[in-house]
Scaffold this motif. Sequence first.
Motif, PDB file in Angstrom:
ATOM      1  N   SER A   1      -3.136  -0.781  -4.957  1.00  0.00           N
ATOM      2  CA  SER A   1      -4.493  -0.697  -4.421  1.00  0.00           C
ATOM      3  C   SER A   1      -4.661  -1.691  -3.277  1.00  0.00           C
ATOM      4  CB  SER A   1      -5.510  -1.006  -5.517  1.00  0.00           C
ATOM      5  OG  SER A   1      -5.431  -2.374  -5.882  1.00  0.00           O
ATOM      6  N   ARG A   2      -5.732  -1.518  -2.512  1.00  0.00           N
ATOM      7  CA  ARG A   2      -5.954  -2.426  -1.387  1.00  0.00           C
ATOM      8  C   ARG A   2      -6.237  -3.851  -1.873  1.00  0.00           C
ATOM      9  NH1 ARG A   2     -10.672   0.553  -1.837  1.00  0.00           N
ATOM     10  NH2 ARG A   2     -12.624  -0.645  -1.954  1.00  0.00           N
TER      11      ARG A   2
ATOM     12  N   GLU B   1      -3.578  -2.703 -11.125  1.00  0.00           N
ATOM     13  CA  GLU B   1      -5.033  -2.744 -11.173  1.00  0.00           C
ATOM     14  C   GLU B   1      -5.541  -1.756 -12.217  1.00  0.00           C
ATOM     15  OE1 GLU B   1      -8.076  -1.361  -7.991  1.00  0.00           O
ATOM     16  OE2 GLU B   1      -7.461  -3.393  -7.448  1.00  0.00           O
TER      17      GLU B   1
ATOM     18  N   TYR C   1     -12.549  -3.548 -11.519  1.00  0.00           N
ATOM     19  CA  TYR C   1     -11.119  -3.552 -11.807  1.00  0.00           C
ATOM     20  C   TYR C   1     -10.626  -4.977 -12.039  1.00  0.00           C
ATOM     21  CZ  TYR C   1     -11.239   1.207  -9.986  1.00  0.00           C
ATOM     22  OH  TYR C   1     -11.539   2.535  -9.773  1.00  0.00           O
TER      23      TYR C   1
ATOM     24  N   ARG D   1       0.834  -1.205   0.000  1.00  0.00           N
ATOM     25  CA  ARG D   1       0.000   0.000   0.000  1.00  0.00           C
ATOM     26  C   ARG D   1       0.868   1.254   0.000  1.00  0.00           C
ATOM     27  NH1 ARG D   1      -4.539   1.095  -1.414  1.00  0.00           N
ATOM     28  NH2 ARG D   1      -5.375   2.158   0.411  1.00  0.00           N
TER      29      ARG D   1
END
Length: 457
Positions: free
Chosen positions: A365-366, A438, A431, A360
């Motif tokens: 992205s998470r 992503e 996504y 992160r």
Amino acid sequence: MPTLFEVTTHFFLQLAVILIVYRVFVLLFRGLRQAQVVAMMVAGFALGPSVLGWVVPAAQQWLFPTELAIGTTTIAHPNLSVIYVLGQLGLVLYMFMVGASFKLDILGAHSRQASATSAAGVLVPLLIGGLTGWLLVSAGGFFTAGVESWQGALFVAAAVAITAFPMLAWIIYDAGLIDTRLGTMSLSCAAVDDACAWVLLATVVATTKDSMSTAVLAVGGGLCYLLFMVFVARRALARFDTWIVARDRGEHTSSIPLTYLSVVLITILLAGWFTDYVGIYSVFGAFIAGAVMPRGELLERTLGRFEPLVAYLLLPAFFIYSGLNTELSLIFEPAVLIAALVILVVAFAGKFGAVYFAARWQGMSRHEAGSMGALANARGLMELILLNIGLTAGLITSALYTVLALMAIITTFAAGPVQHLFQRRAWRNGYVFGPSGEAPRPGFHRNKPVPSAQRAQ
């Protein structure tokens, strides 16, 4: 002493049973989104003393004998040695295939993120794993007599920091992530993590033998091997590939030139021999050999021929050998059960947490960061290799072997479903995971109005 004929005929039966049980677990685990290699690992434990030996001990000992008494001396059973060698050959060939499929161009484009994530994925597990190992030495019963606290700390640190590189490669392949940034970065981080773990293991083994030359040989020999393969062997193999292609041009055939296949096999075997000799284990030598191979149609055809033999015949033998050394019944002892719970918490928190937050921080992205943390937490194959070395070197007891083997099963079993959970969430949010990270899913419109007919339904 059994004759060669008796060893051979019994080995045929053993191999048939291994393949039958492995395929049964493949069918059982298909709905749980588990890679086939997980089924191999579980089949290995099922055929060992932990399951089959608990249900029908006489049949298990007859089918997979581990010791042979000759007078007053006990030696390893010849069939156990055959299974071990077959499994090692499968590992080496499989790791060559992984290296040959490694996407170096994607790794180069994201080297900064991979380096930072690898560092976090190593340092945090090393620290908390080392502290846990120190406490286990003090508790007693997990390490053999003579192992110092700092040596036990380094061993457990390596066990917690390690990632199942070959198993991770299979999980990534089955998930369709081999050509993505996530898959390539996960493999590169696993390679760094495992290299650090093997250096620690070599140091511990060397110090217990009062010989630091073992550790020096591992580090120096490994570095020399890497430099030779990157700067010398890679160029030589590229010229050889060009020569083979030019020689066979015009022959429209799907066969593999015998000269090319022979050179590839010789390269793999010499790579495995040298890295085993210096003490960094043959799987890394085979992976580097695959990574420096020139890409092209010949290599693709070769990998296609290797895969059925390696994946479905040779590799399962390694998991059976590991399963024969695991006694899960020890887990019911209170001290062992507490140690297992502590190790599980340390393994999950250290590896997943460190990789997730580092990813992160690097801008992932998470969804990608969560997937990467889940994949990094798989330890199965390499953990079992490390445990086998520790047990053979007389460092650990059966209790610690069982604790860490159980941790390897659980973390590896959870890796695929947890990664898929993050991937599915990314898909639902519009996504997908691609070569650059992503990216928006084609054809997805987050704010697209729902037709009234569908709303009515």
